[in-house]
Design a protein around this motif. Structure first.
Motif, PDB file in Angstrom:
ATOM      1  N   LYS A 213      29.134  36.975  42.950  1.00 42.87           N
ATOM      2  CA  LYS A 213      30.867  36.778  43.052  1.00 42.87           C
ATOM      3  C   LYS A 213      31.445  36.409  44.120  1.00 42.87           C
ATOM      4  N   GLU A 214      31.838  35.171  44.170  1.00 42.45           N
ATOM      5  CA  GLU A 214      31.919  34.222  44.596  1.00 42.45           C
ATOM      6  C   GLU A 214      32.228  33.056  44.368  1.00 42.45           C
ATOM      7  N   ALA A 215      31.335  32.849  43.287  1.00 42.47           N
ATOM      8  CA  ALA A 215      30.986  32.289  42.031  1.00 42.47           C
ATOM      9  C   ALA A 215      31.809  32.365  40.427  1.00 42.47           C
ATOM     10  N   ALA A 216      32.104  34.070  40.539  1.00 44.98           N
ATOM     11  CA  ALA A 216      32.660  34.755  39.761  1.00 44.98           C
ATOM     12  C   ALA A 216      33.906  35.071  39.613  1.00 44.98           C
ATOM     13  N   ARG A 217      34.515  34.924  40.813  1.00 35.98           N
ATOM     14  CA  ARG A 217      35.998  34.812  41.983  1.00 35.98           C
ATOM     15  C   ARG A 217      36.128  33.483  41.272  1.00 35.98           C
ATOM     16  N   SER A 218      35.522  32.531  41.636  1.00 38.28           N
ATOM     17  CA  SER A 218      35.885  31.245  40.850  1.00 38.28           C
ATOM     18  C   SER A 218      36.178  30.824  39.338  1.00 38.28           C
ATOM     19  N   PHE A 219      35.633  31.071  39.039  1.00 41.43           N
ATOM     20  CA  PHE A 219      35.673  31.485  37.770  1.00 41.43           C
ATOM     21  C   PHE A 219      36.613  31.754  36.850  1.00 41.43           C
ATOM     22  N   ILE A 220      37.263  32.877  38.104  1.00 43.49           N
ATOM     23  CA  ILE A 220      38.523  34.009  36.907  1.00 43.49           C
ATOM     24  C   ILE A 220      39.481  33.282  37.052  1.00 43.49           C
ATOM     25  N   GLU A 221      39.939  32.725  38.580  1.00 48.24           N
ATOM     26  CA  GLU A 221      41.238  31.497  39.225  1.00 48.24           C
ATOM     27  C   GLU A 221      41.401  30.844  38.105  1.00 48.24           C
ATOM     28  N   ARG A 222      40.679  29.955  38.079  1.00 53.25           N
ATOM     29  CA  ARG A 222      40.108  28.939  37.040  1.00 53.25           C
ATOM     30  C   ARG A 222      40.369  29.464  35.637  1.00 53.25           C
ATOM     31  N   MET A 223      39.859  29.666  35.085  1.00 51.61           N
ATOM     32  CA  MET A 223      39.565  30.344  33.806  1.00 51.61           C
ATOM     33  C   MET A 223      40.712  31.598  32.812  1.00 51.61           C
ATOM     34  N   PHE A 224      40.858  32.279  34.121  1.00 51.00           N
ATOM     35  CA  PHE A 224      41.841  33.644  33.096  1.00 51.00           C
ATOM     36  C   PHE A 224      43.226  33.319  33.208  1.00 51.00           C
ATOM     37  N   GLN A 225      43.952  33.529  32.332  1.00 48.06           N
ATOM     38  CA  GLN A 225      44.877  33.395  32.051  1.00 48.06           C
ATOM     39  C   GLN A 225      46.007  34.556  31.515  1.00 48.06           C
ATOM     40  N   SER A 226      46.076  35.421  32.866  1.00 44.62           N
ATOM     41  CA  SER A 226      46.679  36.904  33.314  1.00 44.62           C
ATOM     42  C   SER A 226      47.754  37.526  31.660  1.00 44.62           C
ATOM     43  N   SER A 227      48.794  36.350  31.271  1.00 45.57           N
ATOM     44  CA  SER A 227      49.420  36.721  30.137  1.00 45.57           C
ATOM     45  C   SER A 227      48.396  36.703  28.808  1.00 45.57           C
ATOM     46  N   LYS A 228      47.134  36.839  28.462  1.00 41.37           N
ATOM     47  CA  LYS A 228      47.204  36.890  27.421  1.00 41.37           C
ATOM     48  C   LYS A 228      45.027  37.785  27.335  1.00 41.37           C
ATOM     49  N   ASP A 229      44.844  36.516  28.463  1.00 42.62           N
ATOM     50  CA  ASP A 229      42.883  37.239  29.070  1.00 42.62           C
ATOM     51  C   ASP A 229      42.777  38.921  29.693  1.00 42.62           C
ATOM     52  N   GLN A 230      41.734  39.184  29.319  1.00 41.15           N
ATOM     53  CA  GLN A 230      41.441  40.524  29.885  1.00 41.15           C
ATOM     54  C   GLN A 230      39.856  40.489  29.975  1.00 41.15           C
ATOM     55  N   ALA A 231      39.707  41.136  31.380  1.00 37.55           N
ATOM     56  CA  ALA A 231      37.642  41.017  31.599  1.00 37.55           C
ATOM     57  C   ALA A 231      37.751  42.712  32.160  1.00 37.55           C
ATOM     58  N   ALA A 232      37.054  42.892  32.383  1.00 36.10           N
ATOM     59  CA  ALA A 232      36.043  43.888  33.603  1.00 36.10           C
ATOM     60  C   ALA A 232      34.809  43.507  34.278  1.00 36.10           C
ATOM     61  N   ILE A 233      34.576  44.280  35.282  1.00 39.99           N
ATOM     62  CA  ILE A 233      33.055  44.854  35.795  1.00 39.99           C
ATOM     63  C   ILE A 233      32.651  45.378  35.717  1.00 39.99           C
ATOM     64  N   ILE A 234      31.233  45.695  35.478  1.00 41.23           N
ATOM     65  CA  ILE A 234      30.537  45.948  35.276  1.00 41.23           C
ATOM     66  C   ILE A 234      29.023  46.070  35.780  1.00 41.23           C
ATOM     67  N   PRO A 235      29.024  46.979  37.367  1.00 45.59           N
ATOM     68  CA  PRO A 235      27.652  46.296  37.586  1.00 45.59           C
ATOM     69  C   PRO A 235      26.610  47.648  37.180  1.00 45.59           C
ATOM     70  N   PHE A 236      25.437  47.578  36.547  1.00 44.62           N
ATOM     71  CA  PHE A 236      24.408  48.155  36.587  1.00 44.62           C
ATOM     72  C   PHE A 236      22.912  48.362  37.256  1.00 44.62           C
ATOM     73  N   THR A 237      22.331  49.657  36.982  1.00 46.35           N
ATOM     74  CA  THR A 237      20.567  49.386  38.166  1.00 46.35           C
ATOM     75  C   THR A 237      20.624  49.973  36.291  1.00 46.35           C
ATOM     76  N   GLY A 238      19.914  51.651  36.478  1.00 43.04           N
ATOM     77  CA  GLY A 238      19.198  52.102  35.449  1.00 43.04           C
ATOM     78  C   GLY A 238      20.445  52.535  35.154  1.00 43.04           C
TER      79      GLY A 238
END
Length: 339
Positions: free
Chosen positions: A103-128
């Motif tokens: 989660k920490e690495a994913a947040r860091s990735f979003i902070e650097r990569m994500f451009q809120s003016s045009k990019d979109q992201a979804a969070i999907i945890p899964f088990t079964g």
């Protein structure tokens, strides 16, 4: 009378200008958007030192579809195409020790990569089951809050996301898996068809998959998951991590699902390796070329077509470049009314 004639002339000039503007070749995204018989291919090239090559030209290579060379009408480096990324996070018990770092690495990735003016992201945890904890959004704070809510299911997932449906059930069919199990291929398939595929416009669609790759209860096969990703033009970037880090990770399964969709697989052993994996995904997503062509094969019968890209420039061939792209696609029938 003169003023009326001037108004008519002005209107005609403006209309003519608008027509020329609409037809200019510079508007390549518009051309791709309206062409229904177009194959889009995202390609990355690296040298032997794994450095990204960003100076390729169309004349440096050729594209073959089922062995037949294709005529390219677009070959351009894509650095600013909007992203639609789904973070697909395994929250079964095998991820208990590593989830916090993921989660920490994913947040860091979003902070650097994500451009809120045009990019979109979804969070999907899964088990079964796969849970839509955060639908695609440009709201960075909502993405961060959703990441915080993601916790290991012991055995039941306690987040607020709804279960994603889309796999038929009924008599003679497999029942939905129990929570606490691991259904990776189901999660990929559902994320592809129900979350990323419906996104309109020309976007880079990608799944960042965090899991050990050990599937226990999927109703669908791995190839079914790959097929759905290919149909939605999604690249999968798998980060293989589980109990105690790398041991117990199914390298072969994660390489297959990544490479067959034009993505990559990473197998971090330390926290630093996890950060490096996200860094390389970020760099790759911003170092791709868009290749587009209209297939010489006009039969759109749903069959799979194999793509091969070859470097033809003699000097570049000496460099033994590594090309990464999806190796094929399904020629699905066009919608009624298209030609």
């Amino acid at each position: 009378m003169k003023s009326t004639i001037c108004l008519i002339l002005t209107f005609c000039i403006c209309a003519a200008f608008a027509l020329v503007r609409a037809q200019t070749p510079a508007d390549k995204d518009d051309v791709i958007r309206v062409e229904t018989d177009v194959t889009n291919l995202l390609l990355t090239a690296t040298d032997k030192q794994r450095r990204f090559i960003t100076t390729l030209r169309a004349e440096d290579m050729r594209v073959l579809e089922d062995g037949v060379q294709q005529q390219l009408f677009t070959f351009q480096r894509q650095t600013d195409r909007p992203l639609a990324i789904a973070f697909l996070i395994d929250v079964s018990a095998s991820e208990e020790r590593t989830l916090g770092k993921e989660k920490e690495a994913a947040r860091s990735f979003i902070e650097r990569m994500f451009q809120s003016s045009k990019d979109q992201a979804a969070i999907i945890p899964f088990t079964g089951l796969a849970f839509l904890e955060q639908p695609l959004t440009r709201d960075v704070l909502s993405i961060y809050r959703a990441l915080e809510r993601v916790e290991v299911a012991l055995p039941t997932y306690v987040g607020s996301g709804r279960a994603i449906t889309g796999i038929p059930t009924g008599p003679g069919m497999k029942a939905p898996p129990d929570e606490g199990t691991t259904a990776i291929w189901d999660a990929i398939a559902l994320t592809s068809s129900e979350v990323l595929a419906p996104v309109p416009g020309q976007r880079r669609r990608a799944i960042i998959l965090l899991t050990d790759g050990v599937d226990t209860t999927s109703r669908l096969l791995r190839i079914d998951a790959i097929d759905r990703a290919l149909q939605a033009e999604i690249a999968i970037y798998a980060i293989g991590i589980g109990e105690g880090g790398n041991p117990g990770v199914d390298h072969n399964a994660l390489r297959a699902v990544s490479e067959l969709t034009g993505g990559r697989a990473f197998f971090p052993k330390k926290v630093e390796d996890l950060k490096t994996a996200f860094d390389e995904i970020e760099q790759e997503l911003r170092s791709q070329y868009l290749v587009a062509y209209s297939s010489t094969n006009k039969r759109r019968n749903g069959s799979y077509r194999q793509i091969r890209v070859e470097v033809t420039n003699p000097e570049l061939r000496k460099e033994q470049l590594k090309l990464r792209y999806r190796p094929g696609y399904f020629a699905n029938p066009m919608s009624p009314g298209t030609k």
